[in-house]
Write a protein that holds these residues in place. Structure first.
Motif, PDB file in Angstrom:
ATOM      1  N   PHE A 125       0.682  -1.068   0.001  1.00  0.00           N
ATOM      2  CA  PHE A 125       0.152  -0.057  -0.182  1.00  0.00           C
ATOM      3  C   PHE A 125       0.767   1.312  -0.064  1.00  0.00           C
ATOM      4  O   PHE A 125       0.365   2.386   0.005  1.00  0.00           O
ATOM      5  CB  PHE A 125      -1.052   0.062   1.354  1.00  0.00           C
ATOM      6  CG  PHE A 125      -1.912  -1.095   1.362  1.00  0.00           C
ATOM      7  CD1 PHE A 125      -2.675  -1.309   0.324  1.00  0.00           C
ATOM      8  CD2 PHE A 125      -1.497  -2.250   2.003  1.00  0.00           C
ATOM      9  CE1 PHE A 125      -3.786  -2.238   0.249  1.00  0.00           C
ATOM     10  CE2 PHE A 125      -2.577  -3.326   2.069  1.00  0.00           C
ATOM     11  CZ  PHE A 125      -3.472  -3.327   1.011  1.00  0.00           C
ATOM     12  N   GLY A 126       2.224   1.187  -0.029  1.00  0.00           N
ATOM     13  CA  GLY A 126       2.969   2.175  -0.078  1.00  0.00           C
ATOM     14  C   GLY A 126       3.660   2.798   1.196  1.00  0.00           C
ATOM     15  O   GLY A 126       4.223   3.844   1.411  1.00  0.00           O
ATOM     16  N   ASN A 127       3.195   2.067   2.278  1.00  0.00           N
ATOM     17  CA  ASN A 127       3.546   2.527   3.641  1.00  0.00           C
ATOM     18  C   ASN A 127       4.859   1.984   3.854  1.00  0.00           C
ATOM     19  O   ASN A 127       5.330   1.157   3.568  1.00  0.00           O
ATOM     20  CB  ASN A 127       2.722   1.875   4.739  1.00  0.00           C
ATOM     21  CG  ASN A 127       1.064   2.163   4.588  1.00  0.00           C
ATOM     22  OD1 ASN A 127       0.766   3.210   4.268  1.00  0.00           O
ATOM     23  ND2 ASN A 127       0.152   1.136   4.702  1.00  0.00           N
ATOM     24  N   VAL A 128       5.841   3.040   4.668  1.00  0.00           N
ATOM     25  CA  VAL A 128       7.214   2.687   4.688  1.00  0.00           C
ATOM     26  C   VAL A 128       7.273   1.791   6.055  1.00  0.00           C
ATOM     27  O   VAL A 128       6.717   2.212   7.075  1.00  0.00           O
ATOM     28  CB  VAL A 128       7.714   4.022   5.018  1.00  0.00           C
ATOM     29  CG1 VAL A 128       9.334   3.733   5.360  1.00  0.00           C
ATOM     30  CG2 VAL A 128       7.802   5.225   3.842  1.00  0.00           C
ATOM     31  N   LEU A 129       7.852   0.899   5.587  1.00  0.00           N
ATOM     32  CA  LEU A 129       8.295  -0.089   6.740  1.00  0.00           C
ATOM     33  C   LEU A 129       9.541  -0.137   7.569  1.00  0.00           C
ATOM     34  O   LEU A 129       9.921  -0.584   8.557  1.00  0.00           O
ATOM     35  CB  LEU A 129       8.110  -1.664   6.129  1.00  0.00           C
ATOM     36  CG  LEU A 129       6.644  -2.039   5.769  1.00  0.00           C
ATOM     37  CD1 LEU A 129       6.915  -3.201   4.884  1.00  0.00           C
ATOM     38  CD2 LEU A 129       5.719  -1.687   6.583  1.00  0.00           C
ATOM     39  N   SER A 130      10.632   0.484   6.577  1.00  0.00           N
ATOM     40  CA  SER A 130      12.041   0.777   7.159  1.00  0.00           C
ATOM     41  C   SER A 130      11.982   2.112   7.838  1.00  0.00           C
ATOM     42  O   SER A 130      11.303   3.126   7.270  1.00  0.00           O
ATOM     43  CB  SER A 130      13.031   0.528   6.069  1.00  0.00           C
ATOM     44  OG  SER A 130      12.855   1.351   5.221  1.00  0.00           O
ATOM     45  N   GLU A 131      12.717   2.414   8.820  1.00  0.00           N
ATOM     46  CA  GLU A 131      13.117   3.630   9.198  1.00  0.00           C
ATOM     47  C   GLU A 131      14.052   4.390   8.227  1.00  0.00           C
ATOM     48  O   GLU A 131      15.089   3.884   7.846  1.00  0.00           O
ATOM     49  CB  GLU A 131      13.892   3.470  10.593  1.00  0.00           C
ATOM     50  CG  GLU A 131      13.971   4.869  11.326  1.00  0.00           C
ATOM     51  CD  GLU A 131      12.844   5.446  11.816  1.00  0.00           C
ATOM     52  OE1 GLU A 131      12.822   6.572  11.953  1.00  0.00           O
ATOM     53  OE2 GLU A 131      11.772   4.712  12.115  1.00  0.00           O
ATOM     54  N   GLU A 132      13.972   5.585   8.064  1.00  0.00           N
ATOM     55  CA  GLU A 132      14.506   6.536   7.050  1.00  0.00           C
ATOM     56  C   GLU A 132      15.569   7.066   7.662  1.00  0.00           C
ATOM     57  O   GLU A 132      15.612   7.487   9.005  1.00  0.00           O
ATOM     58  CB  GLU A 132      13.704   7.571   6.504  1.00  0.00           C
ATOM     59  CG  GLU A 132      14.390   8.593   5.500  1.00  0.00           C
ATOM     60  CD  GLU A 132      14.384   7.867   4.238  1.00  0.00           C
ATOM     61  OE1 GLU A 132      15.813   7.890   4.159  1.00  0.00           O
ATOM     62  OE2 GLU A 132      13.614   7.217   3.728  1.00  0.00           O
ATOM     63  N   MET A 133      16.826   6.913   7.386  1.00  0.00           N
ATOM     64  CA  MET A 133      18.102   7.206   8.078  1.00  0.00           C
ATOM     65  C   MET A 133      18.467   8.774   7.689  1.00  0.00           C
ATOM     66  O   MET A 133      18.949   9.515   8.812  1.00  0.00           O
ATOM     67  CB  MET A 133      19.138   6.550   7.446  1.00  0.00           C
ATOM     68  CG  MET A 133      19.190   5.118   7.897  1.00  0.00           C
ATOM     69  SD  MET A 133      18.962   4.747   9.502  1.00  0.00           S
ATOM     70  CE  MET A 133      19.489   3.534   9.957  1.00  0.00           C
TER      71      MET A 133
END
Length: 199
Positions: A8-16
């Motif tokens: 669905f386009g939801n970010v699963l990883s943490e953005e650095m």
């Protein structure tokens, strides 16, 4: 940079990247404000006009700049004696000479104002209002006729939405556009009913 998203386009990883993370948080905050205003206004319209008789869409521009303002005011009418120095000189030629130096403190008021981050900078909203459906005759198969709402009705609805959204046309240059027309959902519903009857 690698980012993991779901279907669905939801970010699963943490953005650095801190800048990308801040931008994503700002976008999320903007979407939350828009969704909140739409939901609140839509629930009012559903109660006033009936379900599916009006649709509202809201676009919000938020101000994420952080501001700090310091205001210093001086009141020359309210002074306080800070120090005073007096001296006397005596001489046979000139007699007694007196000198006086007074230092006054001027009353000062300092106010520090910090602006709110994420405050609403501008709202742009569209309200679509369905025309009034009139049934002509007794035949249930007869196509309905649609009649535009009166200017007074549209003005009342506009004022309700303006209040619900907190529209400020003078201060923030907010925009509210109201349109009145027959919704296509009526035609789709009739087509679905006809298709069901044909089967």
């Amino acid at each position: 940079v690698i980012t993991v998203v779901d279907a669905f386009g939801n970010v699963l990883s943490e953005e650095m990247d801190p800048l990308a993370r801040a931008t994503a948080k700002q976008l999320e905050m903007q979407r939350n404000v828009e969704a909140y205003l739409e939901k609140r206004t839509q629930s009012i319209m559903d109660r006033v006009l009936g379900p599916d008789q009006a649709f509202v869409r809201v676009s919000v521009e938020l101000d994420f700049d952080q501001r700090e303002e310091t205001i210093e005011t001086y009141d020359p009418n309210q002074t306080v004696l800070r120090s005073e120095q007096r001296s006397e000189e005596q001489s046979a030629e000139s007699g007694t000479k007196e000198n006086s130096v007074s230092n006054y403190e001027v009353n000062t008021a300092v106010r520090r104002i910090t602006g709110t981050v994420g405050s609403v900078k501008r709202i742009t909203a569209s309200l679509m209002v369905n025309s009034i459906k009139r049934v002509v005759g007794l035949d249930p198969q007869a196509p309905p006729e649609f009649e535009d709402r009166t200017p007074e009705d549209l003005n009342n609805v506009t004022n309700i939405v303006r209040g619900a959204l907190g529209i400020d046309e003078a201060g923030r240059n907010d925009v509210l556009t109201v349109s009145n027309f027959a919704f296509a959902t009526q035609d789709l519903k009739r087509a679905a009913e006809k298709k069901q009857d044909d089967e």
